[in-house]
Scaffold this motif. Structure first.
Motif, short mmCIF file in Angstrom:
data_model
loop_
_atom_site.label_atom_id
_atom_site.label_comp_id
_atom_site.label_asym_id
_atom_site.label_seq_id
_atom_site.Cartn_x
_atom_site.Cartn_y
_atom_site.Cartn_z
N LEU A 71 56.72 4.27 65.76
CA LEU A 71 56.43 2.87 66.09
C LEU A 71 55.56 2.82 67.35
O LEU A 71 55.73 3.63 68.26
CB LEU A 71 57.72 2.09 66.37
CG LEU A 71 58.70 1.89 65.21
CD1 LEU A 71 59.94 1.16 65.70
CD2 LEU A 71 58.06 1.11 64.09
N GLU A 72 54.67 1.86 67.38
CA GLU A 72 53.84 1.70 68.58
C GLU A 72 54.72 1.26 69.75
O GLU A 72 54.42 1.54 70.90
CB GLU A 72 52.73 0.68 68.33
CG GLU A 72 51.69 1.11 67.31
CD GLU A 72 50.72 2.14 67.86
OE1 GLU A 72 50.73 2.41 69.07
OE2 GLU A 72 49.94 2.69 67.05
N ARG A 73 55.77 0.50 69.44
CA ARG A 73 56.71 0.05 70.48
C ARG A 73 58.11 0.54 70.10
O ARG A 73 58.93 -0.23 69.60
CB ARG A 73 56.69 -1.49 70.58
CG ARG A 73 55.36 -2.10 70.97
CD ARG A 73 54.94 -1.78 72.38
NE ARG A 73 55.81 -2.34 73.38
CZ ARG A 73 55.55 -3.46 74.04
NH1 ARG A 73 54.46 -4.14 73.80
NH2 ARG A 73 56.40 -3.90 74.96
N PRO A 74 58.39 1.83 70.36
CA PRO A 74 59.68 2.40 69.91
C PRO A 74 60.89 1.65 70.44
O PRO A 74 61.90 1.52 69.74
CB PRO A 74 59.65 3.83 70.47
CG PRO A 74 58.23 4.12 70.75
CD PRO A 74 57.58 2.82 71.07
N ALA A 75 60.78 1.13 71.67
CA ALA A 75 61.95 0.46 72.27
C ALA A 75 62.35 -0.80 71.50
O ALA A 75 63.44 -1.32 71.68
CB ALA A 75 61.67 0.12 73.72
N ARG A 76 61.44 -1.28 70.64
CA ARG A 76 61.72 -2.52 69.92
C ARG A 76 62.26 -2.29 68.51
O ARG A 76 62.30 -3.22 67.70
CB ARG A 76 60.44 -3.35 69.80
CG ARG A 76 59.98 -3.92 71.11
CD ARG A 76 58.77 -4.79 70.84
NE ARG A 76 58.27 -5.40 72.06
CZ ARG A 76 57.18 -6.15 72.10
NH1 ARG A 76 56.50 -6.36 71.00
NH2 ARG A 76 56.77 -6.68 73.23
N PHE A 77 62.66 -1.03 68.19
CA PHE A 77 63.06 -0.76 66.81
C PHE A 77 64.22 -1.66 66.37
O PHE A 77 64.35 -1.98 65.19
CB PHE A 77 63.42 0.72 66.63
CG PHE A 77 64.78 1.11 67.16
CD1 PHE A 77 64.94 1.45 68.49
CD2 PHE A 77 65.88 1.13 66.34
CE1 PHE A 77 66.18 1.78 68.99
CE2 PHE A 77 67.13 1.48 66.83
CZ PHE A 77 67.28 1.80 68.17
N MET A 78 65.03 -2.11 67.35
CA MET A 78 66.17 -2.95 66.99
C MET A 78 65.74 -4.29 66.39
O MET A 78 66.52 -4.95 65.71
CB MET A 78 67.06 -3.20 68.22
CG MET A 78 67.98 -2.05 68.57
SD MET A 78 69.07 -1.57 67.21
CE MET A 78 70.17 -2.96 67.15
N HIS A 79 64.48 -4.68 66.65
CA HIS A 79 64.01 -5.96 66.08
C HIS A 79 64.10 -5.95 64.56
O HIS A 79 64.22 -6.99 63.93
CB HIS A 79 62.57 -6.23 66.52
CG HIS A 79 62.46 -6.61 67.97
ND1 HIS A 79 61.32 -7.11 68.53
CD2 HIS A 79 63.35 -6.56 68.96
CE1 HIS A 79 61.52 -7.35 69.81
NE2 HIS A 79 62.75 -7.02 70.09
N MET A 80 64.00 -4.74 63.98
CA MET A 80 64.09 -4.67 62.51
C MET A 80 65.50 -4.98 62.05
O MET A 80 65.71 -5.37 60.90
CB MET A 80 63.69 -3.28 62.03
CG MET A 80 62.23 -2.97 62.25
SD MET A 80 61.76 -1.53 61.31
CE MET A 80 60.17 -1.19 62.03
N MET A 81 66.48 -4.76 62.92
CA MET A 81 67.86 -5.02 62.53
C MET A 81 68.25 -6.49 62.75
O MET A 81 69.34 -6.91 62.41
CB MET A 81 68.83 -4.13 63.32
CG MET A 81 68.52 -2.64 63.25
SD MET A 81 68.23 -1.99 61.59
CE MET A 81 69.84 -2.09 60.85
N PHE A 82 67.33 -7.25 63.35
CA PHE A 82 67.60 -8.68 63.53
C PHE A 82 67.06 -9.49 62.36
O PHE A 82 67.20 -10.70 62.31
CB PHE A 82 66.97 -9.19 64.83
CG PHE A 82 67.50 -8.52 66.07
CD1 PHE A 82 68.81 -8.08 66.13
CD2 PHE A 82 66.70 -8.33 67.17
CE1 PHE A 82 69.31 -7.46 67.26
CE2 PHE A 82 67.18 -7.70 68.32
CZ PHE A 82 68.50 -7.27 68.36
N ALA A 83 66.37 -8.81 61.45
CA ALA A 83 65.78 -9.52 60.31
C ALA A 83 66.27 -8.89 59.02
O ALA A 83 66.57 -7.70 58.98
CB ALA A 83 64.26 -9.44 60.39
N TYR A 84 66.35 -9.69 57.98
CA TYR A 84 66.69 -9.17 56.66
C TYR A 84 65.77 -9.82 55.65
O TYR A 84 65.80 -11.03 55.45
CB TYR A 84 68.16 -9.49 56.33
CG TYR A 84 68.52 -9.11 54.92
CD1 TYR A 84 68.84 -7.79 54.61
CD2 TYR A 84 68.52 -10.06 53.90
CE1 TYR A 84 69.14 -7.43 53.30
CE2 TYR A 84 68.82 -9.70 52.60
CZ TYR A 84 69.14 -8.39 52.31
OH TYR A 84 69.43 -8.03 51.02
#
Lengths: 286, 254
Positions: A71-84
């Motif tokens: 990911l270009e912004r690895p620290a933001r990977f959790m954003h994927m877990m906020f969406a379904y």
């Protein structure tokens, strides 16, 4: 030459880390599925075979780390877990990775004889052990197949023009899982014999799917100029030479005509990696 | 109300004021580029170039026909980038602008792979996907996008999508009256109707536009189902194969 006809080199958006991710995640699913099926159909399995669940879990962790690093912004990977999003394979895949990892952890803790044993006993109060490994097998199938579906939900011609990429990566992932376990259980004659049988079936099925995939690309969906990237030059060599010949045809011949050898599983793993490498890179070149 | 924009290639003089206005309003940095033998510059969109004028040369007999094609994100009605974004970072405003929320974007590049026009690019500084926002901050406050405001020839027309389509049809009828035969009105019905309509003097391929652009199949649900269906059949076959291979043999039972 007219300036507007000059070719602009296409930037490869998904590179080696993604290829490694697709390979390792697919294999993790294959390892879990194979271990679970062996345990389910064969009855009791020895402790060494049960480590398949542990290998699957650790490979999954490695795969997730590779994915996050890409990911270009690895620290933001959790954003994927906020969406379904049901129709975004990457969103579904993120949840698939999470639930597969969770289930693999539960399986490991149930099989644990150490610190995780009380936790395993707690999980067994909710569902029987076989239910966990069956759910895990379904999630493993999902994980391996999703790596292909992920690519097919794009506008890249080679990836998106056929309905076979999900099944190709699934069968290849299971084949890798069988071969990985064969390499780590070479003293288990029963598994080597049975694993070889399953691997042969997987490889024959894989060759059949590759045939459909190639036919669909070349005949069924019209003459896309991009597909020549997959059948000629470097990627043609990697796809046909290493992915198909070395990774599938040669191991089948070795399994059928040769005596049991561990060279065949190694070739399958090499072939499966380069199959993905060629498909991922060839698709992104214009 | 859904806004729209007309890019009328027949009126574009290639002055690139739209390109400059876009950079200025959106605070996009200039990029160092190389001269590749054309006045066209830069040669592609990027994380810092959201709008670009393409110089299109076409050989017609002994002559080269030169036209200027101003393009950016088309703000599709069925936006593939938005459909596949796993973090819901790509959003649509009430007035039809499809824009990327930089605070949410993870930089997974799925939108780059999903756009049929290859519009989004990575902003190398912020490390997020980046593309034209339709100047959502301007149009939400009653102003036209910066490029439309700057266009000196009326090649870029902005307004409600219905108004833009009406202007495009009117201009197309004028072209038809002049005896032009090859012109194309592009974008009215494709991909859920593009937010940007093009009036092209030639076929779309001449300008690098796909005649029948396809969204990633996820948007149409077709490939998700077909891929999943084939995968399910294969999963069933593998399970049968696993049973046939791993089943406990009779002698083991004894």
């Amino acid at each position: 030459m007219l300036a507007s006809r000059r070719r602009i080199k296409m930037h490869v958006n998904w590179g080696l880390l993604v290829v490694l991710y697709l390979f390792i995640a697919g294999m993790a699913g294959g390892i879990y599925f194979t271990t679970a099926m062996y345990e389910f159909f064969n009855g009791a399995i020895n402790e060494k075979m049960k480590k398949g669940y542990l290998y699957a879990f650790f490979l999954l962790i490695i795969a997730v780390v590779l994915l996050i690093l890409d990911l270009e912004r690895p620290a933001r990977f959790m954003h994927m877990m906020f969406a379904y999003k049901f129709f975004s394979p990457m969103s579904m895949g993120s949840w698939g990775l999470f639930f597969f990892g969770l289930n693999a952890f539960i399986t490991i803790s149930i099989n644990s004889k150490g610190a995780l044993k009380p936790l395993g006993e707690l999980f067994l109060k909710f569902l029987p052990y076989k239910a966990y490994i069956l759910v895990g097998s379904a999630l493993a199938i999902f994980l391996s197949a999703y790596t292909g579906v992920l690519l097919s939900e794009t506008t890249i011609t080679i990836w998106a023009s056929t309905p076979f990429l999900g099944s190709l990566f699934l069968i290849s992932g299971v084949s890798c899982g069988v071969c990985f376990l064969m390499l780590l259980n070479k003293d288990n004659d029963d598994f080597i014999k049975k694993g070889k049988m399953l691997d042969n079936m997987c490889l024959i099925l894989e060759l059949t799917i590759i045939l459909f995939f190639v036919l669909a690309l070349t005949i069924g969906y019209g003459p896309y100029p991009e597909i020549k990237n997959l059948f000629s030059g470097l990627y043609g060599f990697l796809f046909i030479g290493l992915g198909v010949v070395v990774g599938a045809i040669l191991p089948i011949l070795m399994n059928v005509f040769g005596k049991i050898s561990l060279a065949s599983p190694v070739l399958v793993l090499i072939g499966a990696f380069f199959l993905r490498y060629a498909i991922v890179f060839a698709g992104q070149i214009k | 109300m859904r806004f729209g924009m007309l890019n009328d290639v027949t009126r574009c003089t290639g002055c690139r004021s739209c390109q400059v206005a876009c950079k200025q309003w959106n605070d996009r940095k200039a990029e160092e580029t190389k001269n590749l033998g054309s006045y066209e510059n830069p040669f592609n969109l990027s994380g810092n170039t959201w709008k670009r004028v393409k110089f299109v040369e076409k050989e017609e007999g002994d002559y080269a026909k030169w036209s200027f094609f101003s393009y950016q994100c088309n703000h599709c009605g069925d936006a593939g980038c938005m459909a596949v974004c796993p973090a819901n970072a790509i959003k649509r405003s009430r007035n039809g602008a499809v824009y990327i929320d930089e605070k949410i974007c993870t930089g997974c590049k799925y939108c780059l792979q999903a756009c049929p026009f290859h519009i989004p690019h990575t902003d190398e500084e912020k490390k997020v996907s980046s593309k034209c926002t339709f100047c959502v901050d301007r149009i939400s406050n009653g102003l036209p996008p910066a490029c439309a405001k700057a266009c000196p020839t009326g090649a870029i027309v902005f307004g409600s999508r219905d108004y833009v389509l009406a202007v495009a049809r009117e201009r197309a009828s004028i072209l038809a009256e002049r005896g032009e035969k090859k012109f194309t009105m592009y974008g009215e019905n494709i991909l859920g109707g593009l937010g940007v309509i093009y009036l092209l003097p030639d076929s779309p391929e001449v300008y690098g536009l796909p005649e029948k652009p396809k969204n990633p199949p996820a948007v149409n649900f077709v490939n998700v189902f077909s891929n999943s269906f084939v995968s399910l059949i294969v999963a069933l076959l593998i399970t049968i194969g696993a049973y046939a291979s791993f089943k406990k043999e009779d002698k083991d039972a004894r």
